[in-house]
Every structure is written in structure tokens, then in C-alpha cells.
Design a protein around this motif. Structure first.
Motif, PDB file in Angstrom:
ATOM      1  N   PHE A  72       1.002  -1.124  -0.193  1.00  0.00           N
ATOM      2  CA  PHE A  72       0.073   0.128  -0.042  1.00  0.00           C
ATOM      3  C   PHE A  72       0.961   1.214  -0.074  1.00  0.00           C
ATOM      4  O   PHE A  72       0.667   1.998  -0.786  1.00  0.00           O
ATOM      5  N   GLY A  76       0.874   2.201  -3.839  1.00  0.00           N
ATOM      6  CA  GLY A  76      -0.403   3.066  -4.181  1.00  0.00           C
ATOM      7  C   GLY A  76      -1.383   2.373  -4.700  1.00  0.00           C
ATOM      8  O   GLY A  76      -2.054   2.979  -5.437  1.00  0.00           O
ATOM      9  N   MET A  77      -1.381   1.072  -4.569  1.00  0.00           N
ATOM     10  CA  MET A  77      -2.480   0.334  -5.291  1.00  0.00           C
ATOM     11  C   MET A  77      -3.732   0.505  -4.327  1.00  0.00           C
ATOM     12  O   MET A  77      -3.732   0.734  -3.197  1.00  0.00           O
ATOM     13  N   ARG A  78      -4.804   0.115  -5.215  1.00  0.00           N
ATOM     14  CA  ARG A  78      -6.123   0.224  -4.401  1.00  0.00           C
ATOM     15  C   ARG A  78      -6.446  -1.110  -3.688  1.00  0.00           C
ATOM     16  O   ARG A  78      -5.824  -2.077  -3.923  1.00  0.00           O
ATOM     17  N   HIS A 171      -7.607   3.638   1.621  1.00  0.00           N
ATOM     18  CA  HIS A 171      -7.335   4.727   0.590  1.00  0.00           C
ATOM     19  C   HIS A 171      -6.424   5.716   0.989  1.00  0.00           C
ATOM     20  O   HIS A 171      -5.575   6.250   0.004  1.00  0.00           O
ATOM     21  N   ARG A 174      -2.949   4.717   0.062  1.00  0.00           N
ATOM     22  CA  ARG A 174      -2.679   5.061  -1.301  1.00  0.00           C
ATOM     23  C   ARG A 174      -2.353   6.334  -1.806  1.00  0.00           C
ATOM     24  O   ARG A 174      -1.365   6.995  -2.389  1.00  0.00           O
ATOM     25  N   HIS A 175      -3.043   7.406  -1.025  1.00  0.00           N
ATOM     26  CA  HIS A 175      -2.673   8.775  -1.094  1.00  0.00           C
ATOM     27  C   HIS A 175      -1.362   8.996  -0.452  1.00  0.00           C
ATOM     28  O   HIS A 175      -0.612   9.733  -0.864  1.00  0.00           O
ATOM     29  N   LEU A 196      -0.502   5.002 -10.401  1.00  0.00           N
ATOM     30  CA  LEU A 196      -1.769   5.036  -9.798  1.00  0.00           C
ATOM     31  C   LEU A 196      -3.038   4.555 -10.695  1.00  0.00           C
ATOM     32  O   LEU A 196      -4.030   4.129 -10.250  1.00  0.00           O
ATOM     33  N   TYR A 207      -3.256  14.411  -5.526  1.00  0.00           N
ATOM     34  CA  TYR A 207      -2.153  13.590  -4.742  1.00  0.00           C
ATOM     35  C   TYR A 207      -0.879  14.605  -4.841  1.00  0.00           C
ATOM     36  O   TYR A 207       0.035  14.037  -4.271  1.00  0.00           O
TER      37      TYR A 207
END
Length: 232
Positions: A72, A76-78, A171, A174-175, A196, A207
Motif C-alpha cells: 500500500f 499506491g495500489m487500490r 485509501h 494509497r494517497h 496510480l 495527490y
């Protein structure tokens, strides 16, 4: 209010232009309220390091949890992308991994040393008696881990780190990854867009907000910063 008005406008647009049930759209002049734009929450570099340390110290499934949070924060994966990873999607030789993003769109991202090491450590620790052997992240029952369980693990780790109650979620990790790459890795917005998996560069721009330190350094770097009034 903006969401409700948008739904109403979409409905009447359909009724007039597609279904042809109405001749006139009564919402044509209905304006959306202006939305307040605020900077999304994210973890600092120090907080991210503390989060990883607490994930590593977890008594149960520490290698799995550490690996998930590492991915993560570094990639930065969902959430859906992480849960859907199969072992067959990982190419250790070329140091990359295939993700299934929004709209079932596949994309490739590259893995750094931290990700490679955490993945190898976790995969080697997995038991042989598992029900879904190709699924990367597993539950205690040997099945692919659920999105909700990943959210719970992140929440528990945040709490153990003393970072709960700050609005940080999966989330936001990710940010955080995008923010750290932008602030410390000098990664430009076009590269971030590809990392991203965004369709539009406009989405990526949220971001790339600047920290106060970067703004201060930018002001101090002006060639006129040291020129003062000599006549005073």
C-alpha cells in the motif's frame, strides 16, 4: 446536496434525450452548489515508518500484514487491486506485478526492494494446506482475504501505532504513497498518473499537494530572498 442534484439532472437528461418521455428538461438551469476543496489526509514519512514497525510486531500473520501495508505504502495500489493479486501475477525476475484495476483494466507496476523482500518472506511462510493456492493474501481459513478484513487489519495497525481517529483509511495509504513519492522521490505527475492507474491527470493532481516545508523552501530559494532595503 450536490450528489442529489446531480442525480436529478441525470434522470431528467435521460427522460428528455434518451427515453423521449419529456420535451423539456426542467433541471437545465439548476446549478450545482460549489464544493469546498480540501487537502486529503495522509501519513507523514515518520508515521508511515511507525505503521510498518507495528505491522511487523503483530503476533499473528505479521509477515502477511507487513507485506500488505508495504505494498500500500510503496505502490499506491487500490484495496481491490491488492485483494485480487495472484501469485502468478508476480514476476520476481522483472520485478513487476500485474494488477486488475477499475473496469477490469490490467496494469503493470514495478516493485522496489522493500516490496520484493516482503513478498518473498510472506510467500515462503505460507502453509501448504490452503484452499486457494494462487491467491496471494489469504485468510486464516486458507481462502482469498476479503476487502473488509484488510480494512480491519489496517485499522488495527493504525490503532496500535496511535494513529487512529485521524481519518486515515486504506485509501489514505494509497494517497500517502503518492504523496511520499512526490515529495521525496521527485516523481512528476505524469509518472504518478501511470503508477496510480488514473485516466486523467486532473485526478492525479490532488495527490501532489505540497507540504509546508516544500512551500517554505521554494520561497527561500528565490534569488531575491536575501536582498534587503539598505536605506532602512
Amino acid at each position: 446536496m450536490a450528489r442529489k442534484i446531480s442525480s436529478i439532472k441525470s434522470l431528467f437528461k435521460y427522460l428528455t434525450k434518451q427515453a423521449c418521455i419529456l420535451k423539456n428538461d426542467p433541471t437545465v438551469n439548476l446549478e450545482l452548489p460549489s464544493l469546498k476543496k480540501s487537502l486529503p489526509k495522509y501519513l507523514t514519512l515518520e508515521e508511515s515508518q511507525e505503521l510498518l514497525e507495528n505491522a511487523a510486531n503483530n503476533k499473528f500473520n505479521s509477515l502477511r500484514d507487513y507485506c500488505m501495508i508495504t505494498l500500500f505504502l510503496n505502490c499506491g495500489m487500490r484495496l481491490s487491486e491488492l485483494v485480487g493479486i495472484n501469485i502468478s501475477d508476480i514476476n520476481f525476475k522483472e520485478r513487476k506485478i500485474k494488477l486488475l484495476g477499475k473496469g477490469n483494466k490490467e496494469r503493470m507496476i514495478y516493485l522496489n526492494d522493500a516490496c520484493i523482500q516482503s513478498l518473498q518472506d510472506y510467500i515462503e511462510s505460507r502453509e501448504n494446506s490452503i484452499l486457494e493456492p494462487d491467491a496471494l493474501f489469504l485468510s486464516k481459513k486458507g481462502r482469498r482475504i476479503s476487502r473488509r478484513r484488510v480494512e480491519q487489519i489496517v485499522e488495527e495497525t493504525l490503532q496500535a501505532t496511535g494513529l487512529s481517529g485521524k481519518g486515515i483509511s486504506v485509501h489514505k495509504l494509497r494517497h500517502t504513497a503518492a504523496t511520499l513519492m512526490y515529495q521525496y522521490g521527485n516523481v512528476d505527475t505524469l509518472t504518478l498518473k501511470e503508477i496510480l492507474g488514473h485516466k486523467s491527470i486532473a485526478t492525479t493532481e490532488i495527490y501532489t499537494h505540497l507540504s509546508n516545508d516544500i512551500l517554505k523552501n521554494a520561497a527561500d530559494s528565490s534569488p531575491l530572498a536575501n536582498i534587503k532595503n539598505k536605506k532602512k
